[in-house]
Design a protein around this motif. Sequence first.
Motif, PDB file in Angstrom:
ATOM      1  N   ARG A 104       6.018   6.896   1.826  1.00 13.87           N
ATOM      2  CA  ARG A 104       6.733   5.711   1.027  1.00 13.87           C
ATOM      3  C   ARG A 104       5.706   5.245  -0.078  1.00 13.87           C
ATOM      4  N   SER A 105       6.391   4.610  -0.918  1.00 12.20           N
ATOM      5  CA  SER A 105       5.370   3.726  -1.943  1.00 12.20           C
ATOM      6  C   SER A 105       5.369   2.369  -1.675  1.00 12.20           C
ATOM      7  N   GLY A 106       4.407   1.732  -1.921  1.00 13.84           N
ATOM      8  CA  GLY A 106       4.183   0.444  -1.592  1.00 13.84           C
ATOM      9  C   GLY A 106       5.156  -0.470  -2.812  1.00 13.84           C
TER      10      GLY A 106
ATOM     11  N   THR B 253       0.703  -1.179  -0.048  1.00 16.06           N
ATOM     12  CA  THR B 253      -0.170  -0.097  -0.094  1.00 16.06           C
ATOM     13  C   THR B 253       0.888   1.227   0.046  1.00 16.06           C
ATOM     14  N   ASN B 254       0.461   2.185  -0.800  1.00 14.54           N
ATOM     15  CA  ASN B 254       1.249   3.451  -0.713  1.00 14.54           C
ATOM     16  C   ASN B 254       0.768   4.232   0.425  1.00 14.54           C
TER      17      ASN B 254
END
Length: 388
Positions: free
Chosen positions: A285-287, A280-281
């Motif tokens: 932070r990005s997933g 999950t984004n």
Amino acid sequence: MLQAIRVPVKELQRCSGIVAEDVVSNDKALLLPRGSNLALLDDRAINILKGKLISEGVEYINIYLHNNSDASLITSIQDENDYQSVPPYRQIDKSLAEMALYQINDIYNRIAKGEALSELYEPLLNTARVLTQEILESEAITLSLYKVKERDEYTFVHSLNVSLLSGFLAGKLLKGDSVTEKIVIGGLLHDVGKTRIPLEILNKPCPLTAEEFAVMKGHPLLGFGILREARITDETILNVTLFHHERMDGKGYPKGLTGKDIPVEARIVAVADVFDAVTTNRVYRSGVSLYNAISLIIKDTGKHFDPKVSRELVSALGLYPPGTIVELSDGNIAVVIACNEGDLFRPTVKLMGSWAEVTSGNGRDGKVVNLRNTPNLYIKKAVGNFSK
């Protein structure tokens, strides 16, 4: 096992349950959406609904019934042929999942305002019972997982996803409707303790400090307390909430349990919890890709995760889960659409074209290829996730 029953509209006040399929008028207008929970309607609302349905010529609707009084009602009038069984549906129903999401959101927000869970639990329990049957009858549970659109949605959407995936794994590992249902409920409520975590920590748009993380680590105990305050005594549900952050190597919290001292239901939810969280984004932070999430689970198996649970997750999703974009050995790009049982490395894919075509926006809506049947074609590497 729950069963959808064909109920006369004139008898609606005698039933409570989940609407099993959309109710539409003769001119195709939607009157009552699939997944609506009749238990949430009072007598006045039921009478208004009955009048509307009757005025539109609707005589019967299909409902999932779920309590003893309904069961006795079915028995008492089955001889009149008013109630007829209808086949269960196979995919996770979107409106049912959205109802569960709405209820989680409502419960968490109202508990945060000081209301008692005991006032809100029964409607969620009713939805969870039907959701469990959907999960047990579905072969593509992960394709139903939701994505977070707004920062404040995270806890609610995450709870639904964990519930869906935990229920799917429990159905494969534990082979019992009753225990799976309890794990589904536990998944919906596993983060309820976060309602008592300060919002500035819960919604902080960057990583937590050590002091803030120490506060966050208190949410399993807080959640356990909320459930006990609501007089929820089922051990499976309590164990999910209290122990879903324990690790096989004893480095988890709140008790530092190891191995089989961790209840199996908590070991199942731990895998689902991490898998959804890392994909999950978040604001800070990005997933990670689905492929990398599977790799992370495999890497931490034995240390963090129960090997049996990890194996079931990998078996269900494959090493390249549906939605993973891959580069094939011939240079073409494809999206994985299904894993093949017994062959984790060779899923079924849909061709998208060459890398240049895809990156320029000219990718093809190509043919479906089962890599298990094409020994000279294989996945070279994963390159991302497919997103509509």
